[in-house]
Design an enzyme around this catalytic site. Structure first.
Site, PDB file in Angstrom:
ATOM      1  N   LYS A   1      -8.755  -1.432   5.619  1.00 39.55           N
ATOM      2  CA  LYS A   1      -8.920  -1.924   4.247  1.00 39.55           C
ATOM      3  C   LYS A   1      -7.902  -3.029   3.929  1.00 39.55           C
ATOM      4  O   LYS A   1      -8.218  -3.998   3.245  1.00 39.55           O
ATOM      5  CB  LYS A   1      -8.813  -0.759   3.256  1.00 39.55           C
ATOM      6  CG  LYS A   1     -10.051   0.142   3.329  1.00 39.55           C
ATOM      7  CD  LYS A   1      -9.942   1.366   2.459  1.00 39.55           C
ATOM      8  CE  LYS A   1      -9.074   2.423   3.086  1.00 39.55           C
ATOM      9  NZ  LYS A   1      -9.208   3.765   2.545  1.00 39.55           N
TER      10      LYS A   1
ATOM     11  N   ASP B   1     -15.464   2.708   6.725  1.00 42.23           N
ATOM     12  CA  ASP B   1     -14.466   3.665   6.227  1.00 42.23           C
ATOM     13  C   ASP B   1     -15.056   4.522   5.114  1.00 42.23           C
ATOM     14  O   ASP B   1     -14.761   5.712   5.025  1.00 42.23           O
ATOM     15  CB  ASP B   1     -13.222   2.950   5.713  1.00 42.23           C
ATOM     16  CG  ASP B   1     -12.185   3.951   5.198  1.00 42.23           C
ATOM     17  OD1 ASP B   1     -11.708   4.758   6.015  1.00 42.23           O
ATOM     18  OD2 ASP B   1     -11.904   3.951   3.991  1.00 42.23           O
TER      19      ASP B   1
ATOM     20  N   ARG C   1     -15.058  12.841   6.920  1.00 43.95           N
ATOM     21  CA  ARG C   1     -13.776  13.486   7.274  1.00 43.95           C
ATOM     22  C   ARG C   1     -13.322  14.442   6.183  1.00 43.95           C
ATOM     23  O   ARG C   1     -12.797  15.523   6.457  1.00 43.95           O
ATOM     24  CB  ARG C   1     -12.690  12.417   7.489  1.00 43.95           C
ATOM     25  CG  ARG C   1     -12.864  11.643   8.799  1.00 43.95           C
ATOM     26  CD  ARG C   1     -11.957  10.434   8.816  1.00 43.95           C
ATOM     27  NE  ARG C   1     -10.556  10.772   8.600  1.00 43.95           N
ATOM     28  CZ  ARG C   1      -9.663   9.972   8.027  1.00 43.95           C
ATOM     29  NH1 ARG C   1     -10.009   8.769   7.619  1.00 43.95           N
ATOM     30  NH2 ARG C   1      -8.421  10.370   7.863  1.00 43.95           N
TER      31      ARG C   1
ATOM     32  N   SER D   1      -8.064   3.887   8.923  1.00 46.71           N
ATOM     33  CA  SER D   1      -8.707   3.865   7.608  1.00 46.71           C
ATOM     34  C   SER D   1      -7.920   2.974   6.648  1.00 46.71           C
ATOM     35  O   SER D   1      -8.469   2.080   5.993  1.00 46.71           O
ATOM     36  CB  SER D   1      -8.786   5.308   7.075  1.00 46.71           C
ATOM     37  OG  SER D   1      -9.075   5.343   5.710  1.00 46.71           O
TER      38      SER D   1
ATOM     39  N   HIS E   1       0.848  -1.190   0.000  1.00 44.60           N
ATOM     40  CA  HIS E   1       0.000   0.000   0.000  1.00 44.60           C
ATOM     41  C   HIS E   1       0.877   1.232   0.000  1.00 44.60           C
ATOM     42  O   HIS E   1       1.864   1.304   0.726  1.00 44.60           O
ATOM     43  CB  HIS E   1      -0.887   0.015   1.248  1.00 44.60           C
ATOM     44  CG  HIS E   1      -1.753   1.231   1.312  1.00 44.60           C
ATOM     45  ND1 HIS E   1      -2.949   1.309   0.630  1.00 44.60           N
ATOM     46  CD2 HIS E   1      -1.586   2.421   1.927  1.00 44.60           C
ATOM     47  CE1 HIS E   1      -3.479   2.495   0.832  1.00 44.60           C
ATOM     48  NE2 HIS E   1      -2.674   3.190   1.617  1.00 44.60           N
TER      49      HIS E   1
HETATM   50  N1  URA Z   1      -5.924   7.058   2.653  1.00 46.59           N
HETATM   51  C1  URA Z   1      -6.939   6.369   3.227  1.00 46.59           C
HETATM   52  O1  URA Z   1      -7.343   5.333   2.738  1.00 46.59           O
HETATM   53  N2  URA Z   1      -7.480   6.876   4.344  1.00 46.59           N
HETATM   54  C2  URA Z   1      -7.070   8.019   4.931  1.00 46.59           C
HETATM   55  O2  URA Z   1      -7.610   8.391   5.942  1.00 46.59           O
HETATM   56  C3  URA Z   1      -6.024   8.721   4.312  1.00 46.59           C
HETATM   57  C4  URA Z   1      -5.456   8.206   3.164  1.00 46.59           C
END
Ligand code: URA
Length: 435
Positions: A188, A162, A169, A184, A83
């Site tokens: 995932k 999320d 947010r 967050s 990621h």
């Molecule tokens: N990427 C994400 O998936 N979530 C965040 O809060 C910030 C960057």
């Protein structure tokens, strides 16, 4: 009976939330029973008061299991994932996936689309004519069983908490909170099912985290969450003060990724891709020593096996490329304009954020979810930090499909370059490794 208002008061006043309270909040976010305004107030309380390690881990886990989770057990071997926290010109996933798969470690990858000045891997792959990014579970698993790798757009059924929380947010100035970002991202990754995860945490103007201290705290929080969920995680802190590689823009980045798989890519992109892939081989239990894994990855590039695996992915997912032509059959912009230097000096810095915004102005990115993007447009850099330029040298080539946008970007892009009269000290691409 638990009450949202009491939870908001508790966090506002700087107290710890219990696991039950965290789960109550996450359930209410997912099922819609807590209204936006209470979620916003709670997110702002978290923004100011923070969360400790336990709270952050429990939040991430509650979010990870708020919807469906991927079952990768039909795939043999140790599955790995990577990621990136988001940057400009970061096309490493396109390079790393085939390299890791060719080395025998399976990658069942879910990825996102770009938003704002940062690009998304799914958009980049979609710039390849015919390439399909939606696959049902069965097809996805079968492709990985067959060729060791698949990449799809993240299913909307994963981590619903999320989805809603991030949208709130985004419009309530509560994105920049380490516990919220860490939970967050990691929710995932955990829901996507891989056992080993390499995190590339970007630092600098083009990234979420502008300075190394902050990025290190985010990386530590994510590594701790991963461990708490029984995953093996390594986080690298990497430079995003300037663009990675030489291109920003979807099809241009695909071209550069292919060049890199041929061993002809820019040095920074090549190096970062090799290191990320090597860490994935170690997490995938193919090697115990990083240096051996690196050697294997370099061998895979040199032998052409990496490019071969890339071509297998493209074919398996319906894409059409012409590997014999200079542009590989990718979409091309109608206008190509050179940006020339008006000075004879060293380049002191090249602001990644400005380049990212310039690419977005051309149409390479989206302002809002759902905006259409132009795959062909973007910026091709010819000079970067540390290079010496003569007056009239080409700094960059702008690929555009619209004269007005081209004019705007010309002015903008020149301001991304900062010059100086002295040679520029090299700064490291990989700043730190956190396990
Ligand atoms: N990427 C994400 O998936 N979530 C965040 O809060 C910030 C960057």
């Amino acid at each position: 009976m638990m009450n949202v208002q009491d939870i908001i008061v508790k966090k506002r006043d700087g107290h710890e939330m219990s696991r039950a309270e965290i789960e109550f909040m996450v359930n209410g976010i997912s099922d819609g029973s807590i209204p936006d305004y209470q979620i916003s107030a709670w997110a702002m309380a978290v923004y100011f008061q923070g969360m400790n390690e336990r709270e952050t881990r429990e939040l991430a886990l509650a979010m990870a299991y708020s919807g469906e989770v991927m079952d990768l057990s039909p795939i043999a071997g140790t599955k790995v994932d990577k990621h990136s926290s988001g940057g400009v010109g970061d096309k490493t996933t396109m390079v790393v996936l085939p390299l890791v798969a060719a080395a025998g470690v399976p990658v069942a990858k879910m990825s996102g689309r770009g938003l704002g000045h940062t690009g998304g891997t799914i958009d980049k792959f979609e710039s390849i004519p015919g390439f399909i990014v939606e696959k049902d579970y069965q097809d996805f698993i079968e492709q990985v069983q067959k060729i060791n790798v698949a990449i799809v757009s993240q299913s909307g059924k994963l981590v619903p908490a999320d989805k809603r929380l991030y949208a709130i947010r985004d419009v309530t100035a509560t994105v920049e909170s380490i516990p919220l970002i860490a939970s967050s991202i990691m929710s995932k990754k955990i829901a996507s099912g891989a056992q080993g995860i390499v995190l590339d945490v970007k630092v600098g103007s083009g990234a979420f985290m502008k300075e190394a201290g902050e990025a290190r705290r985010l990386a530590r929080a994510m590594v701790e969450i991963g461990k708490g969920a029984g995953r093996n995680v390594v986080a690298l802190l990497t430079d995003m003060t300037q663009v990675l590689g030489l291109t920003a823009g979807n099809a241009l980045e695909v071209r550069e990724a292919i060049d890199t798989l041929k061993g002809k890519g820019p040095e920074d992109l090549q190096e970062l891709s090799v290191i990320l892939a090597a860490h994935m081989l170690v997490l995938g239990k193919k090697f115990s020593q990083l240096a051996d894994a690196e050697e294997k990855i370099r061998e895979i590039i040199a032998s052409g096996k990496g490019l071969g695996k890339f071509a297998e992915i493209i074919e398996a997912q319906g894409g059409k490329l012409d590997y014999g032509s200079e542009n590989y059959g990718l979409p091309q912009a109608a206008l190509k304009e050179e940006l020339k230097s008006e000075r004879a000096d060293y380049i002191a810095s090249l602001d990644a954020l400005e380049v990212g915004r310039a690419a977005m102005l051309l149409g390479a990115g989206r302002e809002r979810i759902g905006d259409k993007i132009d795959y062909a447009v973007g910026i091709e850099l010819r000079k970067k930090r540390g290079d010496f330029v003569h007056r009239g040298d080409i700094l960059a080539v702008i690929h555009a499909n619209d004269h007005n946008r081209l004019d705007m970007v010309q002015k903008r892009l020149i301001s991304a370059y900062h010059f100086c009269s002295e040679p520029v000290a090299e700064s490291p691409l990989i700043i730190d490794t956190i396990k």
